[in-house]
Structure formats: structure tokens, C-alpha cells
Write a protein that holds these residues in place. Structure first.
Motif, PDB file in Angstrom:
ATOM      1  N   LEU A 169      -1.051  -1.225  -8.980  1.00 45.83           N
ATOM      2  CA  LEU A 169      -0.394  -2.402  -8.641  1.00 45.83           C
ATOM      3  C   LEU A 169       0.356  -3.173  -9.971  1.00 45.83           C
ATOM      4  CD1 LEU A 169      -3.113  -4.229  -6.265  1.00 45.83           C
ATOM      5  CD2 LEU A 169      -0.442  -3.655  -5.718  1.00 45.83           C
TER       6      LEU A 169
ATOM      7  N   ALA B 145      -6.582   0.664  -8.218  1.00 39.13           N
ATOM      8  CA  ALA B 145      -5.805   0.107  -7.390  1.00 39.13           C
ATOM      9  C   ALA B 145      -4.945  -0.926  -8.047  1.00 39.13           C
ATOM     10  CB  ALA B 145      -6.632  -0.565  -6.355  1.00 39.13           C
TER      11      ALA B 145
ATOM     12  N   ASP C 115      -9.089   3.573   0.068  1.00 43.53           N
ATOM     13  CA  ASP C 115      -8.257   2.541   0.040  1.00 43.53           C
ATOM     14  C   ASP C 115      -8.318   2.008  -1.255  1.00 43.53           C
ATOM     15  OD1 ASP C 115      -6.683   2.938   2.636  1.00 43.53           O
ATOM     16  OD2 ASP C 115      -8.480   1.627   3.626  1.00 43.53           O
TER      17      ASP C 115
ATOM     18  N   GLU D 273      -1.054  -9.606  -4.551  1.00 43.25           N
ATOM     19  CA  GLU D 273       0.025  -9.542  -4.798  1.00 43.25           C
ATOM     20  C   GLU D 273       0.404  -9.669  -6.258  1.00 43.25           C
ATOM     21  OE1 GLU D 273       2.453 -12.558  -3.344  1.00 43.25           O
ATOM     22  OE2 GLU D 273       1.344 -12.554  -1.303  1.00 43.25           O
TER      23      GLU D 273
ATOM     24  N   SER E  65      -0.453  -5.485  -1.719  1.00 42.25           N
ATOM     25  CA  SER E  65      -1.198  -4.848  -1.156  1.00 42.25           C
ATOM     26  C   SER E  65      -2.492  -5.343  -0.403  1.00 42.25           C
ATOM     27  CB  SER E  65      -1.725  -3.952  -2.177  1.00 42.25           C
ATOM     28  OG  SER E  65      -2.708  -2.943  -1.764  1.00 42.25           O
ATOM     29  N   GLU E  66      -2.750  -4.860   0.820  1.00 42.20           N
ATOM     30  CA  GLU E  66      -3.854  -5.301   1.637  1.00 42.20           C
ATOM     31  C   GLU E  66      -4.976  -4.903   1.140  1.00 42.20           C
ATOM     32  OE1 GLU E  66      -1.428  -3.492   3.368  1.00 42.20           O
ATOM     33  OE2 GLU E  66       0.042  -5.320   3.579  1.00 42.20           O
TER      34      GLU E  66
ATOM     35  N   ALA F 225       4.367  -5.317  -6.241  1.00 41.95           N
ATOM     36  CA  ALA F 225       4.059  -4.964  -4.671  1.00 41.95           C
ATOM     37  C   ALA F 225       2.965  -5.838  -4.429  1.00 41.95           C
ATOM     38  CB  ALA F 225       3.777  -3.560  -4.671  1.00 41.95           C
TER      39      ALA F 225
ATOM     40  N   GLU G 195      -7.870  -6.109   7.713  1.00 37.30           N
ATOM     41  CA  GLU G 195      -7.465  -6.612   6.575  1.00 37.30           C
ATOM     42  C   GLU G 195      -8.243  -7.871   5.920  1.00 37.30           C
ATOM     43  OE1 GLU G 195      -3.591  -9.030   4.616  1.00 37.30           O
ATOM     44  OE2 GLU G 195      -3.073  -7.635   5.953  1.00 37.30           O
TER      45      GLU G 195
ATOM     46  N   SER H 171      -5.429 -10.134   0.364  1.00 40.29           N
ATOM     47  CA  SER H 171      -4.064  -9.514   0.015  1.00 40.29           C
ATOM     48  C   SER H 171      -4.142  -9.798  -1.355  1.00 40.29           C
ATOM     49  CB  SER H 171      -2.843  -9.606   0.839  1.00 40.29           C
ATOM     50  OG  SER H 171      -2.597 -11.123   0.676  1.00 40.29           O
TER      51      SER H 171
END
Length: 130
Positions: A39, A35, A16, A64, A70-71, A68, A59, A62
Motif C-alpha cells: 500500500l 499489505a 487477503d 487508504e 484497500s478493503e 491506493a 468488508e 478500509s
């Protein structure tokens, strides 16, 4: 891969795109360069609270961005011992230096869970295929 994605040596990684830096029984958790790159400009980070307990894959926070939300999933289980409050004032720190700006530190519940994570070399290969 769009841009050159940085993978920090000596860390552990998840599929992830979270990283883990272990020091004794405490682990810093953050998001990888991959990531933050996908993002875009990060505008908000919803941090966990100290003393929150998580199991692996819960989770934990998060992130932002203008594109978007995303967790951030807990790579391993444990109890939050510290959060990076600098991210409240400047969430873009995760864009500027994703491996220097951790999201939280947790006291590791079960070190055996670390065996489920990827080494930097394994993660590098994983990202090439993404």
C-alpha cells in the motif's frame, strides 16, 4: 518479493493479507506487513463501529494510502467489541508496526472458522509465491 516481508509467528493469516490474534473468544484483526508494504504510506483508516456484526469475508474496514485504497476483509465472523482509535490520529502506525497495531477486536461467532485461516508457516509460503 520486494523487501524482506515480516511474518509474525503464532498468528493466523488470510489470503487477503489480514492477520488474526486470538485470545479466548476475542480476536484482534490487522493487516500484514505484506499489505502495508504494497500500500505504501497509509494516510487514513476507515474503522468499523463497536457492536457492528460481520460475517467472514465481509468488508470490515478500509485503509487508504497515497497510492491506493484497500478493503480489510473480516477473516472470521463476529461482533466488533473494540476499535483501535489510535489509528484515527496516526494511520501510519499500520506502516510502522503492522503486527502491534490491530484495527479492531471482534468477539468470535464461530471458532470453527479459524480452521479456514493459514498458519504463519503456510502464510510465509503463500507470500513467497505472491
Amino acid at each position: 518479493m520486494d523487501a524482506e516481508i515480516k511474518v509474525e509467528k503464532g498468528l493466523l493469516y488470510t489470503k487477503d493479507h489480514e492477520w488474526v490474534r486470538v485470545d479466548g473468544d476475542v480476536a484482534e484483526i490487522g493487516i500484514c506487513d505484506f499489505a502495508q508494504n504494497h500500500l505504501g504510506d497509509i494516510v487514513y483508516v476507515d474503522l468499523p463501529d463497536e457492536d457492528d456484526e460481520f460475517d467472514a469475508e465481509d468488508e470490515i474496514a478500509s485503509v487508504e494510502s497515497v497510492k491506493a485504497a484497500s478493503e480489510v476483509m473480516a477473516p472470521i465472523g463476529g461482533t466488533v467489541v473494540e476499535v483501535n482509535e489510535d489509528l484515527d490520529d496516526d494511520p501510519a502506525l499500520l506502516n510502522k508496526a503492522p503486527y502491534e497495531n490491530w484495527i479492531c477486536k471482534i468477539k468470535v461467532a464461530d471458532k470453527a472458522e479459524l480452521d479456514n485461516l493459514m498458519s504463519d508457516a503456510e502464510y510465509e509460503e503463500f507470500v513467497k509465491e505472491a
